[in-house]
Design a protein around this motif. Sequence first.
Motif, short mmCIF file in Angstrom:
data_model
loop_
_atom_site.label_atom_id
_atom_site.label_comp_id
_atom_site.label_asym_id
_atom_site.label_seq_id
_atom_site.Cartn_x
_atom_site.Cartn_y
_atom_site.Cartn_z
N ALA A 166 -10.72 -7.72 4.21
CA ALA A 166 -10.71 -6.26 3.48
C ALA A 166 -10.98 -5.12 4.43
O ALA A 166 -10.53 -3.82 4.22
CB ALA A 166 -11.12 -6.25 2.01
N THR A 219 -8.51 -1.24 1.44
CA THR A 219 -9.71 -2.04 1.21
C THR A 219 -9.83 -2.66 -0.07
O THR A 219 -9.82 -3.85 -0.34
CB THR A 219 -10.88 -1.57 1.71
N MET A 222 -6.90 -4.85 -1.01
CA MET A 222 -6.81 -6.27 -0.27
C MET A 222 -8.11 -7.14 -0.71
O MET A 222 -7.87 -8.36 -0.58
CB MET A 222 -6.99 -6.00 1.51
#
Length: 289
Positions: A166, A219, A222
């Motif tokens: 991420a 982020t 992910m």
Amino acid sequence: MFPEFFNTRPLRIWLDDGLTWIVRNWGDGFEAAAYPLLVMLNTIEDWLLALPWWFTILALAGLAYGATRKPALPTFVIVGLVFMGMMELWEDSVKTMALMISATVTAIIFSIPLGIVMARSQIVRKIVTPILDLMQTMPSFVYLIPTVMIFGPGKIPALIATIIYAAPPLVRLTDLGIRQVEANVLEAAHAFGASPSQRLFGVQIPLALPTILAGVNQTTMMALAMVVIASMIGAGGLGYQVLQGIGRLEVSRGIFAGLGIVVLAIIFDRITQAYGKQLQQQIGLSGGR
């Protein structure tokens, strides 16, 4: 058949033996270094589980309303989270949120400073960019092999694999945001006697915040995308329910857990996007840089 130019087996044996040697000699050190991550994850998870379910729902709905000033997103938050509770997925949802928050916070701590250094050093950017490319293109299952060998199945390897997967978008967007600050703005700050650190913290970072927040958003998304894979090595949460649905051929279990992941993704995606847009409007960048 592709011709065999040389025997690759010795190289593979050397890599496997090398990792085994690292685990045998440095495994305890790696576990000690990663222990704060486990403490953070367990603390966040225990804290979220200790909160009343209605308080968590109202808190997220309040964040959603503060971000959008419209009733649509808070209504979706309330309906979506109540649905997850009714489907007996509340505890798994909280565990998934804890993993996502822990991974995102850790990624922020390491990625933003690295992105700033990349923006200020061409040499560092040339070194780090291929590493980020590798981190983003390498199948996530590959991360699990060395982490499980070092730490064994559990939350630590799941969290580390999630962070590795991420973090790259936040590093890249921090670098991009810092570099996109216009030169004449920096020249004006320099003309007023601002030091390099004052220009960084007083000019570049504030102007780059919308881009950095976009990186935080990516982020977060992910990290949520890793929950099913991370559950394979002991992360638990909604991903484990999906795996159980696959293993037991229970379509309903897999569908409801999958919908739970979608609900969390939409909630955190919309909230972070909305706050990013608010920040752009506040600093006069809503029309683009």
